[in-house]
Write an enzyme that holds these catalytic residues in place. Structure first.
Site, PDB file in Angstrom:
ATOM      1  N   LYS A   1       0.845  -1.198   0.000  1.00 16.07           N
ATOM      2  CA  LYS A   1       0.000   0.000   0.000  1.00 16.07           C
ATOM      3  C   LYS A   1       0.880   1.247   0.000  1.00 16.07           C
ATOM      4  CE  LYS A   1      -4.578   0.783   0.822  1.00 16.07           C
ATOM      5  NZ  LYS A   1      -5.635   0.095   0.046  1.00 16.07           N
TER       6      LYS A   1
ATOM      7  N   THR B   1      -4.519  -5.053   1.517  1.00 16.73           N
ATOM      8  CA  THR B   1      -3.696  -3.842   1.677  1.00 16.73           C
ATOM      9  C   THR B   1      -4.434  -2.808   2.523  1.00 16.73           C
ATOM     10  OG1 THR B   1      -4.440  -2.786  -0.361  1.00 16.73           O
ATOM     11  CG2 THR B   1      -2.520  -4.249  -0.532  1.00 16.73           C
TER      12      THR B   1
END
Ligand SMILES: O=c1[nH]c(=O)c2[nH]c(=O)[nH]c2[nH]1
Length: 344
Positions: free
Chosen positions: A15, A75
């Protein structure tokens, strides 16, 4: 053996742009003063960071090849973990925060074998307010978001044999420094051939963009700066502009070398310093206003030039050993200034 194990397959996910705003973090206090910088620490009233995380592990292969998400940490969950655990970070540096988060990921998810984290600190400058006694004092509560240079850091932590966590790579950075020296920089003596149109100059307004990275001999000095061996990006920034001020630079190449020598001299705890520079020198439009030093410039036209250079303590030893007379003299000056500087 799969290609992942040989290191040949690229496989990671994660991320980016995870924004963390932690207030009243532990102040950074144990900073050793250097002559080039008034910096003595950071109250860390706001520790704001833009964090990026990537994880690796053989267990993720089937998520790519079979659409099997059973081992996938979303994520979105990674983002939540990072933000929530800013609450239990007890340290005072971005490097330490990344290491803290890396440890939590690797302990929680045993199938993650390697984690890579990087962060840009979002700088917020303290502001002064008038104090009742007629002077000025730090507000301590109100800050101004700065879009100037900032601290960055990256770390790669992996799970070694027996589950021990090992820091494989760790780098601290000063990102986005933009410095202009309006007089006292030259660029001459370069190859002149049929492709050369650039005139030589003895006095150019040198505008440089700089990213400076450094690594420690022992990364613990960055992660837990309790013994005063932390090299703060504010100090690196101040060394850069001091050397720029002092040196009449013949090129950006030599300027960054000189800055590197000074950084390695001031911080013997560093193993390496690394530069990425851009030449953004303004274009001259009016050479002299009424015969004076005053000139008028405009933004340079593209394209731009760049340099990359890394240096270790061996370069400093070679320069101090006299192979570069000018550099050795500069180091002596720096050393005598250091002996006069107050330390804290
Ligand atoms: O400092 C400089 N280094 C170069 O290599 C270069 N090349 C150029 O055109 N201008 C500059 N300036």
């Amino acid at each position: 053996m799969s290609r992942t194990e040989t290191g040949k397959r690229t496989m990671y996910y994660g991320k980016g742009d995870v924004l963390v705003y932690r207030t009243f973090a532990e102040p950074l206090t144990e900073v050793t003063r250097i002559p080039e910088s008034p910096f003595t620490g950071d109250g860390n009233v706001i520790m704001a960071m833009n964090v990026k995380v990537a994880v690796r592990g053989e267990a993720f292969l089937t998520s790519f090849t079979e659409g099997d998400n059973s081992m996938v940490v979303a994520t979105d969950s990674m983002k939540n973990l990072i933000i929530r655990h800013a609450a239990d970070y007890e340290g005072s540096t971005v490097e330490g925060f990344l290491y803290h988060i890396a440890g939590i990921f690797l302990k929680k998810y045993s199938h993650i074998t390697t984690i890579e984290l990087e962060a840009d600190r979002l700088p917020f400058d303290g502001l002064s307010v008038a104090s009742p006694d007629g002077g000025w004092r730090e507000s301590g509560l109100v800050f101004r978001r700065s879009h100037n240079d900032h601290t960055s850091a990256s770390v790669v932590v992996e799970r070694a044999e027996g589950g021990v966590l090992t820091v494989r790579k760790q780098e601290s950075l000063l990102t986005g420094l933009q410095l202009i020296k309006v007089k006292g920089s030259s660029f001459a003596g370069f190859i002149r051939d049929e492709y050369t149109t650039l005139p030589e100059t003895q006095d150019r307004p040198l505008f440089i963009w700089l990213n400076i990275g450094w690594t420690y001999k022992d990364e613990k000095d960055a992660i837990d700066p309790k013994n005063g061996s932390y090299a703060a990006s504010e100090q690196i920034r101040d060394i850069a502009h001091t050397v720029f001020h002092e040196a009449n630079s013949p090129s950006i190449q030599h300027l960054i070398y000189r800055i590197g020598l000074r950084i390695l001299e001031r911080f013997p705890q560093l193993a390496e310093v690394r530069f990425e520079s851009n030449n953004r020198t303004w274009e001259t439009v009016v050479e002299s206003v009424d015969g004076s030093d005053a000139r008028v410039y405009t933004e340079p036209r593209p394209p731009y030039g760049f340099q990359g250079f890394s240096m270790t303590q061996e370069d400093l030893a070679a320069a101090a050993g006299g192979e570069d007379g000018e550099a050795a003299a500069a180091l002596e000056t720096a050393a005598s200034e250091r002996s006069e500087a107050p330390t804290s």
